[in-house]
Design an enzyme around this catalytic site. Sequence first.
Site, PDB file in Angstrom:
ATOM      1  N   GLN A  91      21.790  95.965-104.420  1.00 22.35           N
ATOM      2  CA  GLN A  91      22.207  96.365-105.771  1.00 22.35           C
ATOM      3  C   GLN A  91      23.638  96.884-105.823  1.00 22.35           C
ATOM      4  O   GLN A  91      24.048  97.502-106.796  1.00 22.35           O
ATOM      5  CB  GLN A  91      21.255  97.437-106.323  1.00 22.35           C
ATOM      6  N   GLY A 201      14.020 111.055-106.141  1.00 21.80           N
ATOM      7  CA  GLY A 201      12.772 111.591-105.610  1.00 21.80           C
ATOM      8  C   GLY A 201      11.834 112.159-106.651  1.00 21.80           C
ATOM      9  O   GLY A 201      10.931 112.936-106.321  1.00 21.80           O
ATOM     10  N   GLY A 202      12.002 111.765-107.922  1.00 26.84           N
ATOM     11  CA  GLY A 202      11.183 112.330-108.987  1.00 26.84           C
ATOM     12  C   GLY A 202       9.705 112.087-108.835  1.00 26.84           C
ATOM     13  O   GLY A 202       8.886 112.807-109.402  1.00 26.84           O
ATOM     14  N   GLU A 203       9.320 111.065-108.078  1.00 25.82           N
ATOM     15  CA  GLU A 203       7.898 110.788-107.853  1.00 25.82           C
ATOM     16  C   GLU A 203       7.289 111.670-106.772  1.00 25.82           C
ATOM     17  O   GLU A 203       6.109 111.542-106.439  1.00 25.82           O
ATOM     18  CB  GLU A 203       7.702 109.317-107.470  1.00 25.82           C
ATOM     19  N   TRP A 267      19.229 110.129-110.745  1.00 27.50           N
ATOM     20  CA  TRP A 267      19.291 109.200-109.612  1.00 27.50           C
ATOM     21  C   TRP A 267      20.215 108.007-109.823  1.00 27.50           C
ATOM     22  O   TRP A 267      20.291 107.122-108.973  1.00 27.50           O
ATOM     23  CB  TRP A 267      17.899 108.734-109.207  1.00 27.50           C
ATOM     24  N   ASN A 285      12.311 111.225-114.851  1.00 29.21           N
ATOM     25  CA  ASN A 285      11.036 111.669-115.391  1.00 29.21           C
ATOM     26  C   ASN A 285      10.685 113.077-114.954  1.00 29.21           C
ATOM     27  O   ASN A 285      11.024 113.513-113.850  1.00 29.21           O
ATOM     28  CB  ASN A 285       9.924 110.722-114.935  1.00 29.21           C
ATOM     29  N   ASP A 327       6.817 107.790-117.830  1.00 24.24           N
ATOM     30  CA  ASP A 327       7.852 107.571-116.821  1.00 24.24           C
ATOM     31  C   ASP A 327       9.021 106.780-117.396  1.00 24.24           C
ATOM     32  O   ASP A 327       9.539 105.858-116.775  1.00 24.24           O
ATOM     33  CB  ASP A 327       7.290 106.858-115.580  1.00 24.24           C
ATOM     34  N   ARG A 356      15.464 103.648-121.141  1.00 25.21           N
ATOM     35  CA  ARG A 356      14.258 102.985-120.629  1.00 25.21           C
ATOM     36  C   ARG A 356      13.156 102.928-121.667  1.00 25.21           C
ATOM     37  O   ARG A 356      12.305 102.040-121.643  1.00 25.21           O
ATOM     38  CB  ARG A 356      13.755 103.709-119.374  1.00 25.21           C
ATOM     39  N   ALA A 568      12.693  97.435-107.508  1.00 22.01           N
ATOM     40  CA  ALA A 568      11.412  97.981-107.954  1.00 22.01           C
ATOM     41  C   ALA A 568      10.430  96.915-108.418  1.00 22.01           C
ATOM     42  O   ALA A 568       9.213  97.107-108.312  1.00 22.01           O
ATOM     43  CB  ALA A 568      11.653  98.989-109.082  1.00 22.01           C
TER      44      ALA A 568
END
Length: 597
Positions: A91, A201-203, A267, A285, A327, A356, A568
């Site tokens: 990317q 690292g939001g997840e 991010w 998120n 999310d 989003r 993703a």
Amino acid sequence: MEQIRKRAGWSVAVSALALSLASMGSVQAKEVTDADILADGTGNTSQIVTYGLGTKGQRFSPLAKVNPQTVKNLVPVWSFSFGGEKQRGQQSQPIIFDGKMYVTASYSRIFALDAKTGEKLWKYEHRLPDGIMPCCDVINRGAAIYGNLVIFGTLDAQLVALDKDTGKVVWKEKIEDYKAGYSFTAAPQIVKGMVITGNSGGEFGIVGRVDARDAKTGKLIWSRPTVEGHMGFKYDKDGKQVENGTSGTTNATWPGDLWKSGGAAPWLSAYYDPEVNLIFIGTGNPAPWNSWLRPGDNLYSSSTLAIDPDTGKIVWHYQTTPHDGWDFDGVNEFVSFDYKDPKSGKMVKAGGKADRNGFFFVLDRTNGKLKNAFPFVNRHDWADRIDLETGRPVFNDSKRPPNPFTEGGEGKKGESIFAAPSFLGGKNQMPMAYSPKTGYFYVPSNEWGMDIWNEPVSYKRGAAYLGAGFTIKPLNEDYIGSLRAVDPVSGKIVWEVKNNAPLWGGVLTTGGNLVFYGTPEGYLKAIDATNGKELWKFQTGSGIIAPPITWEDSGEQYVAVVSGWGGAVPLWGGDVAKRVNMLEQGGSVWVFKLHKP
């Protein structure tokens, strides 16, 4: 005596030659200045020294030698393979300076190449530890360049500064602990001699934060948390923390304790507008995804923040998805542009953001006030519209994933609902472009939805922290992706070009009235910026999920793009991933210019 004179003459000649060579060396070893950065993209078209072709992120170049009449003669000049088995998603946006290209690759690698020939000058491969936890592939989006340093981030949440001419490490600093779920994939930005970074690292229930470091030493200058209730800091000359005010007011919009692991990771890259002296960065998120556990708006998640680079304090914020339960993040780029307000007829220093959540927002970039908002996707179940008076979404409560908790307090899997867009968004990481010539934004968008449900979850350091399940599904048989020309004043989609696979790469627009973008099917395409007519395409051999660039050298215009399918979509895409599972991975950069007959 004559011999002494000859020796003396030889000595003087050698000294003169040494001085001449040293002088030549100093000319060759140019350094990137603040002025170079502020002139990027439009003021100096022979370089690309920012992520976004300028600090405002418009991804517009005034170069016009490649245009609708000449683009048919665009041919590849060279291609460079990143090599090895380390493919996955690519990317990166390349950096161009002083005849060299600096391009990052998957697994935290960076290459220096001769921009005219593709010859490899040096390579640096970061040694990654076991146990890294990137959410969405082992990608990297690019580097920053300042002075004699090229600076990029790594999947184990470090920043590495390399000598741009040799590739030797000059400094290395830890952003955060990867064992707690932190990572870093964005391209850093340079603002006033500082390198600006967020984190990922939001997840994993991390705490989002924006840092400013001395670009030449890596030492922290200030840090600003992006979750309400956390203290910001400045750092003195010895590196000692000095309190710099809490972000927001503790428990004002995050009742209870979940703000302590609240996510909101910034991010993607920051942008900077020198006209208003503000850094703009989006936040991700809130954690966990299960919104029933965290009542309230949950500031500053899913927002755009404007930060004063001199103080490290939040000047204004705008939350695009309050109390996010899908999310939807809010990380997408905020692009500075001049907006003619149809109500007053006055020009406004504005910014545009294709979120989003499927809505396009136009804000006054001096104060964050909403000027316009409209959908840029066809289906947006979660909200009917954005109220232009309040600035808040008009929610469709039936499309919030239902509460998985019973009256007795015991949780189980909640009811599944279908909502659109999917959590991968109407637009995700792929940066859009804005043309001052046409007045349009060129938005790579996707039409898809998701089955989503909530589940009980509790925080554990370094573990996934979702409290939700999902399956992504396409909405149409004939296309998922669509490149759309959006008029920010009327809110109309002027034209669109549909694509079978989801669009996941960025966009470039030029003074030659062209729009360049790539597709997962492997094509780099050029289309007419006014009407969307396809004028040229080239097959790169793997899917394109990166943004193209253009620059000039010795009177010739070059175009480049990185190719390599991943990201993703194949990891999280559900039914969509199955639909595009025939696409092949790769890892290379392609460079083009006009063929001379």
